[in-house]
Scaffold this active site. Structure first.
Site, short mmCIF file in Angstrom:
data_model
loop_
_atom_site.label_atom_id
_atom_site.label_comp_id
_atom_site.label_asym_id
_atom_site.label_seq_id
_atom_site.Cartn_x
_atom_site.Cartn_y
_atom_site.Cartn_z
N ARG A 80 0.84 -1.18 0.00
CA ARG A 80 0.00 0.00 0.00
C ARG A 80 0.88 1.23 0.00
NH1 ARG A 80 -4.31 1.57 4.68
NH2 ARG A 80 -2.48 2.30 5.78
N THR A 84 -1.03 7.60 -0.76
CA THR A 84 -2.33 7.51 -1.41
C THR A 84 -3.21 6.40 -0.85
OG1 THR A 84 -1.58 5.95 -3.10
CG2 THR A 84 -1.31 8.32 -3.58
N ASP A 178 1.12 -2.32 12.84
CA ASP A 178 1.67 -3.02 11.69
C ASP A 178 1.79 -4.50 12.02
OD1 ASP A 178 3.64 -4.27 9.87
OD2 ASP A 178 3.87 -2.23 9.10
N ASP A 181 5.18 -6.37 11.18
CA ASP A 181 6.26 -5.97 12.08
C ASP A 181 6.07 -6.59 13.47
OD1 ASP A 181 7.64 -4.50 10.22
OD2 ASP A 181 6.89 -2.56 10.90
#
Length: 187
Positions: A80, A84, A178, A181
């Protein structure tokens, strides 16, 4: 976090198995002349495959392959754009016979639906019918589920939790941060 991910993945995967077609099967029992008539699921090595949206989804694909050693695992790398929030396809490696398989598409987070929509587009371009795709995720936002339903109405989705919403940055709220992560210890 890792242990919870594995537990949730196993629960969601086991529920997904109930969505698969079942076939009549007779089994000869140890009792002379006796058979048991039951049902059989598709053979994971010939009829199913897992496709993970890299990298976070590898956490889910690994759990599934532990339950079904030999199940083929395809990979799609979609990232991603942080500005945007739009998905960008970088890489795809799928089983050669994917169009004849039922596909379990895995991604722990379904936020805007952009990556999932892009991955389903890749699968359909590979010959997979929409109704042969089951999306498995751990957490989803209502907006992502709606986007997926609008774009691919025949794809079934199994989700562990539907969170409240997406924020202005297209992150799931309250969310998990995340996922990759946290799972792989790189945060």
């Amino acid at each position: 976090f890792v242990a919870a991910t594995r537990t949730l993945t196993n629960l969601i995967f086991n529920e997904a198995m109930s969505l698969l077609p079942m076939f009549p099967r007779s089994v000869r029992t140890p009792v002379p002349g006796a058979t048991y008539d039951g049902l059989s699921l598709p053979d994971p090595s010939t009829d199913l495959c897992v496709v993970s949206i890299l990298r976070a989804a590898d956490s889910m694909a690994d759990c599934i392959s532990n339950q079904y050693p030999g199940i083929p695992i395809g990979k799609i790398l979609i990232q991603r754009d942080e500005v945007t929030a739009l998905p960008k396809l970088f890489f795809s490696k799928l089983p050669k016979d994917i169009k004849s398989r039922l596909v379990l598409l895995v991604d722990p987070m379904l936020a805007s639906g952009g990556s999932a929509n892009q991955a389903i587009k890749v699968l359909k371009e590979g010959g997979v019918m929409e109704e042969h795709i089951i999306m498995l995720c751990i957490v989803a936002a209502p907006e992502g589920l709606q986007a997926l339903a609008n774009a691919h109405p025949k794809v079934r989705v199994l989700c562990g939790e539907v969170d409240q919403l997406l924020n202005a940055q297209a992150y799931i709220v309250p969310g998990l941060g995340d996922f990759g992560d946290r799972f792989f210890g790189t945060d």
